[in-house]
Design an enzyme around this catalytic site. Structure first.
Site, PDB file in Angstrom:
ATOM      1  N   TYR A 134     -17.045   1.785 -57.840  1.00  0.00           N
ATOM      2  CA  TYR A 134     -15.702   2.368 -57.786  1.00  0.00           C
ATOM      3  C   TYR A 134     -15.706   3.850 -58.151  1.00  0.00           C
ATOM      4  O   TYR A 134     -14.792   4.577 -57.788  1.00  0.00           O
ATOM      5  CB  TYR A 134     -14.765   1.639 -58.762  1.00  0.00           C
ATOM      6  CG  TYR A 134     -14.160   0.352 -58.263  1.00  0.00           C
ATOM      7  CD1 TYR A 134     -14.954  -0.670 -57.766  1.00  0.00           C
ATOM      8  CD2 TYR A 134     -12.790   0.152 -58.322  1.00  0.00           C
ATOM      9  CE1 TYR A 134     -14.395  -1.859 -57.330  1.00  0.00           C
ATOM     10  CE2 TYR A 134     -12.216  -1.036 -57.896  1.00  0.00           C
ATOM     11  CZ  TYR A 134     -13.026  -2.044 -57.401  1.00  0.00           C
ATOM     12  OH  TYR A 134     -12.459  -3.206 -56.976  1.00  0.00           O
ATOM     13  N   LYS A 183     -27.365  -8.674 -58.488  1.00  0.00           N
ATOM     14  CA  LYS A 183     -27.854  -8.801 -57.105  1.00  0.00           C
ATOM     15  C   LYS A 183     -29.211  -8.129 -57.036  1.00  0.00           C
ATOM     16  O   LYS A 183     -29.463  -7.258 -56.197  1.00  0.00           O
ATOM     17  CB  LYS A 183     -26.812  -8.176 -56.147  1.00  0.00           C
ATOM     18  CG  LYS A 183     -27.099  -8.379 -54.677  1.00  0.00           C
ATOM     19  CD  LYS A 183     -27.060  -9.829 -54.222  1.00  0.00           C
ATOM     20  CE  LYS A 183     -27.607  -9.951 -52.803  1.00  0.00           C
ATOM     21  NZ  LYS A 183     -27.829 -11.358 -52.397  1.00  0.00           N
ATOM     22  N   ASP A 214     -23.994 -13.845 -55.229  1.00  0.00           N
ATOM     23  CA  ASP A 214     -23.585 -14.685 -54.093  1.00  0.00           C
ATOM     24  C   ASP A 214     -23.641 -16.154 -54.487  1.00  0.00           C
ATOM     25  O   ASP A 214     -22.729 -16.936 -54.204  1.00  0.00           O
ATOM     26  CB  ASP A 214     -24.410 -14.373 -52.832  1.00  0.00           C
ATOM     27  CG  ASP A 214     -25.908 -14.257 -53.083  1.00  0.00           C
ATOM     28  OD1 ASP A 214     -26.336 -14.297 -54.249  1.00  0.00           O
ATOM     29  OD2 ASP A 214     -26.657 -14.136 -52.091  1.00  0.00           O
ATOM     30  N   ASP A 238     -14.330  -7.866 -59.596  1.00  0.00           N
ATOM     31  CA  ASP A 238     -13.091  -7.859 -58.812  1.00  0.00           C
ATOM     32  C   ASP A 238     -13.065  -9.063 -57.875  1.00  0.00           C
ATOM     33  O   ASP A 238     -12.078  -9.796 -57.804  1.00  0.00           O
ATOM     34  CB  ASP A 238     -13.012  -6.555 -58.007  1.00  0.00           C
ATOM     35  CG  ASP A 238     -11.790  -6.507 -57.108  1.00  0.00           C
ATOM     36  OD1 ASP A 238     -10.689  -6.844 -57.599  1.00  0.00           O
ATOM     37  OD2 ASP A 238     -11.929  -6.144 -55.923  1.00  0.00           O
ATOM     38  N   ASP A 242     -10.792 -13.067 -58.157  1.00  0.00           N
ATOM     39  CA  ASP A 242      -9.838 -13.650 -57.201  1.00  0.00           C
ATOM     40  C   ASP A 242     -10.164 -15.121 -56.896  1.00  0.00           C
ATOM     41  O   ASP A 242      -9.252 -15.902 -56.603  1.00  0.00           O
ATOM     42  CB  ASP A 242      -9.810 -12.850 -55.889  1.00  0.00           C
ATOM     43  CG  ASP A 242      -8.764 -11.727 -55.920  1.00  0.00           C
ATOM     44  OD1 ASP A 242      -8.530 -11.175 -57.010  1.00  0.00           O
ATOM     45  OD2 ASP A 242      -8.186 -11.421 -54.858  1.00  0.00           O
TER      46      ASP A 242
HETATM   47  C1  IPM Z   1      -7.764  -5.572 -59.345  1.00  0.00           C
HETATM   48  C2  IPM Z   1      -7.350  -4.882 -58.075  1.00  0.00           C
HETATM   49  C3  IPM Z   1      -7.743  -3.422 -58.127  1.00  0.00           C
HETATM   50  C4  IPM Z   1      -9.249  -3.346 -58.308  1.00  0.00           C
HETATM   51  C5  IPM Z   1      -7.318  -2.588 -56.924  1.00  0.00           C
HETATM   52  C6  IPM Z   1      -5.807  -2.589 -56.776  1.00  0.00           C
HETATM   53  C7  IPM Z   1      -7.843  -1.185 -56.954  1.00  0.00           C
HETATM   54  O1  IPM Z   1      -7.884  -5.550 -56.977  1.00  0.00           O
HETATM   55  O2  IPM Z   1      -7.401  -5.082 -60.436  1.00  0.00           O
HETATM   56  O3  IPM Z   1      -8.435  -6.595 -59.261  1.00  0.00           O
HETATM   57  O4  IPM Z   1     -10.011  -3.500 -57.336  1.00  0.00           O
HETATM   58  O5  IPM Z   1      -9.696  -3.124 -59.431  1.00  0.00           O
HETATM   59 MG    MG Z   2      -8.793  -7.402 -57.428  1.00  0.00          MG
END
Ligand code: IPM
Ligand code: MG
Length: 349
Positions: A134, A183, A214, A238, A242
């Site tokens: 990032y 990785k 992975d 990140d 999710d």
């Molecule tokens: C998160 C989000 C952010 C990230 C985005 C909005 C930049 O996806 O906090 O998980 O990737 O950190």
């Molecule tokens: Mg995210």
């Protein structure tokens, strides 16, 4: 009154855009209510970030927002679609992102997995938040083959070591297993495995388990209950977090805390602006509220945190569901306002 005086906190609320303002406002109502019950005061200043900040003040990350955040006890953040958030994380060196993935008993049927696969699920993902791909050298350029873009995954060893120490500490306080996402079969120069193992010498009770990211993603779906504490760099964390949303039934349920070395923090849901449902009053505020619970815990206001958790569990166990949780059968579809009313009611009883 000396030590008997009520503690007083100041937070900066940054609602942002999309569903951000709705979920922040909802969470603040709950916070103010528990503050009253628990006998502390909470002052809220409002800050700007992202596209709304750009429209109002000509900058995605205005200096005025920084000034407001300086010296505050915490930042409660909604969501932004572009700009400002990464700058905010970097500015305060919020390197330690805690993302708890915990199943609520009454929501096991909402998981993408069978209930028996997620019963009792309790994972803490610790994501490095201010370095890696990032923030590495990036840009667009061109050479004889044409135009290209690049982002670089660069980690200083010490950046890995400092997040490793926190992850090891957390694992020690939990069930003693720290899975480290890496990785190294393709990216051998980032020394996650070695560096975490070196730091782990100071934490003899913790088992360090390096796992290719992975495979880790697959294992989180096949057998999530085997995980305890998971450490990952910025981008892997990140993505993995999710998956957590699918495991617990909705991304809308998950909150996170991003802390710097002083314990100052930014508290936000894991979800984004959700433009498809913004302004309709139907967003699930429990992600942002969960982040506020982490803030209370960080302050040592564990009683207040516990009250919110209990109220939330009660409301969910009675079958109330926001739209993201797809109410079925005898479950009751409610909007954001109704959920807040129910939570306030439980908190008062
Ligand atoms: C998160 C989000 C952010 C990230 C985005 C909005 C930049 O996806 O906090 O998980 O990737 O950190
Ligand atoms: Mg995210």
């Amino acid at each position: 009154m000396g030590s008997l005086s009520k503690p007083s906190y100041r937070i900066v609320a940054i609602p942002g855009e999309g569903i951000g303002p709705e979920v922040v406002e909802a969470s603040l109502q709950i916070l103010q209510h528990v503050a009253k019950i628990e006998g502390f005061t909470l002052r809220v200043d409002y800050g700007w970030l992202g596209a709304t900040a750009f429209l109002q003040m000509g900058s995605y990350f205005p200096q005025a927002t920084v000034q407001l955040c300086d010296g505050a006890n915490g930042i409660v953040f909604g969501a932004v679609s572009q700009g400002g958030l990464l700058e905010l994380r970097k500015h305060y060196d919020f390197f330690c992102n805690l993302r708890p993935i915990r199943i609520v008993d009454s929501l096991v049927h909402k998981s993408s997995l069978r209930p028996e696969k997620v019963q009792g699920l309790d994972i803490l993902i610790i994501r490095e938040l201010v370095s890696g791909i990032y923030f590495g050298p990036a840009g667009r350029s061109s050479d004889e083959k044409g135009a290209y873009g690049y982002h670089t995954m660069l980690y200083y060893d010490e950046e890995i070591r400092r997040i490793a120490r926190i992850a090891l500490q957390k694992a020690q306080e939990r069930r003693g297993l720290l899975t480290v996402a890496h990785k190294e079969n393709a990216l051998p120069h980032l020394g996650w495995t070695r560096l975490v193992q070196e730091e782990a010498i100071k934490f003899p009770g913790v088992v360090v388990e390096p796992m290719l990211v992975d495979n880790l993603a697959m294992q989180m779906v096949l057998n999530p209950q085997r995980f305890d504490t998971v450490l990952a760099g910025n981008m892997f964390g990140d993505i993995l977090s999710d998956i957590g949303g699918a495991l617990v039934g909705s991304l809308g349920l998950l909150g996170s805390a991003s802390l710097n070395a002083d314990g100052f923090g930014l508290y936000e849901a894991i979800h984004g602006t959700a433009p498809d449902i913004a302004g309709k009053g139907i967003a699930n505020p429990l992600g942002t509220l969960g982040a506020c619970v982490l803030m209370l815990q960080q302050w040592g206001e564990v009683g207040a945190a516990q009250r919110i958790i209990a109220a939330q569990e009660q409301v969910l166990s009675e079958g109330y569901r926001t739209a993201d949780l797809f109410p079925q059968g005898s479950e009751i579809l409610i909007n954001t306002e109704k959920l807040i009313d129910l939570l306030l009611e439980k908190l008062s009883s």
